[in-house]
Write an enzyme that holds these catalytic residues in place. Sequence first.
Site, mmCIF file in Angstrom:
data_model
loop_
_atom_site.group_PDB
_atom_site.id
_atom_site.type_symbol
_atom_site.label_atom_id
_atom_site.label_comp_id
_atom_site.label_asym_id
_atom_site.label_seq_id
_atom_site.Cartn_x
_atom_site.Cartn_y
_atom_site.Cartn_z
ATOM 1 N N HIS A 1 7.673 -4.470 -0.631
ATOM 2 C CA HIS A 1 6.582 -5.437 -0.421
ATOM 3 C C HIS A 1 6.131 -5.446 1.045
ATOM 4 C CE1 HIS A 1 5.833 -7.686 -4.104
ATOM 5 N NE2 HIS A 1 7.124 -7.866 -4.324
ATOM 6 N N CYS B 1 8.114 -9.081 -11.028
ATOM 7 C CA CYS B 1 7.703 -9.497 -9.693
ATOM 8 C C CYS B 1 6.989 -10.835 -9.819
ATOM 9 C CB CYS B 1 6.754 -8.441 -9.108
ATOM 10 S SG CYS B 1 6.183 -8.829 -7.442
ATOM 11 N N LEU B 2 7.275 -11.763 -8.914
ATOM 12 C CA LEU B 2 6.629 -13.077 -8.981
ATOM 13 C C LEU B 2 5.114 -12.972 -8.769
ATOM 14 C CD1 LEU B 2 9.248 -15.302 -7.107
ATOM 15 C CD2 LEU B 2 8.849 -15.126 -9.580
ATOM 16 N N GLN C 1 3.979 -12.065 -0.071
ATOM 17 C CA GLN C 1 3.692 -12.732 -1.346
ATOM 18 C C GLN C 1 3.259 -14.187 -1.146
ATOM 19 O OE1 GLN C 1 7.578 -11.273 -3.230
ATOM 20 N NE2 GLN C 1 6.200 -11.338 -4.973
ATOM 21 N N HIS D 1 13.112 -3.424 -3.736
ATOM 22 C CA HIS D 1 11.837 -3.966 -4.238
ATOM 23 C C HIS D 1 11.184 -4.856 -3.169
ATOM 24 C CE1 HIS D 1 9.470 -6.079 -7.632
ATOM 25 N NE2 HIS D 1 9.282 -6.866 -6.584
ATOM 26 N N GLU D 2 11.999 -5.706 -2.518
ATOM 27 C CA GLU D 2 11.441 -6.632 -1.513
ATOM 28 C C GLU D 2 11.018 -5.900 -0.236
ATOM 29 O OE1 GLU D 2 10.645 -9.382 -2.680
ATOM 30 O OE2 GLU D 2 11.927 -9.280 -4.443
ATOM 31 N N GLY E 1 14.075 -12.763 -5.687
ATOM 32 C CA GLY E 1 13.662 -12.234 -4.393
ATOM 33 C C GLY E 1 12.214 -12.585 -4.113
#
Length: 173
Positions: free
Chosen positions: A140, A94-95, A50, A136-137, A45
């Site tokens: 963000h 997380c990226l 991000q 989670h996304e 994701g």
Amino acid sequence: MKRHILLHPDPRLKKLCEPVAEISSEIGKLAEDMLETMYDAPGIGLAAPQVGVLKRVLVMDCVKEAGAAPRPMVMVNPSVLWSSEDTSVYDEGCLSIPEHYAEVRRPAEVRVSWTGLDGKLQEEQFSGLWATCVQHEIDHLDGKLFVDYLGPLKRQMITRKMQKLKRELARGG
Ligand code: NI
């Protein structure tokens, strides 16, 4: 085109993102780039902030089985319509916070609506990893990271390690 992924801590990861007013070609290109960036990372994701774009756009693909067909999803202006009382715990990553993982408890199932790149309103109920990922996304897009669910000590430990990593990257080391 692959885009650069911002690393925590970064003020742009803490912002409330703006709704998308119109599905323009710019939004189409953003979504395409985000999918390429996510698959390349690799991740399941990615949210627009991000990559430094403070708009309510996310991409995800939680198909994990080897050989299974990918299911790239693009959500514009997603919103959670319903959350189950049942919860589940996942070891989240997380990226923007590479190599750090922590258990986060969230509703096990959610019903989400969003606008697709075709401009049509869509709705779907998610469970398992998909439910965790979409929550989670969406977080963000509200400037919230998985570390915000942790106790202060654990959160500070991860944030300090990330600050150190960013200093090392800035020095080219
Ligand atoms: Ni993330």
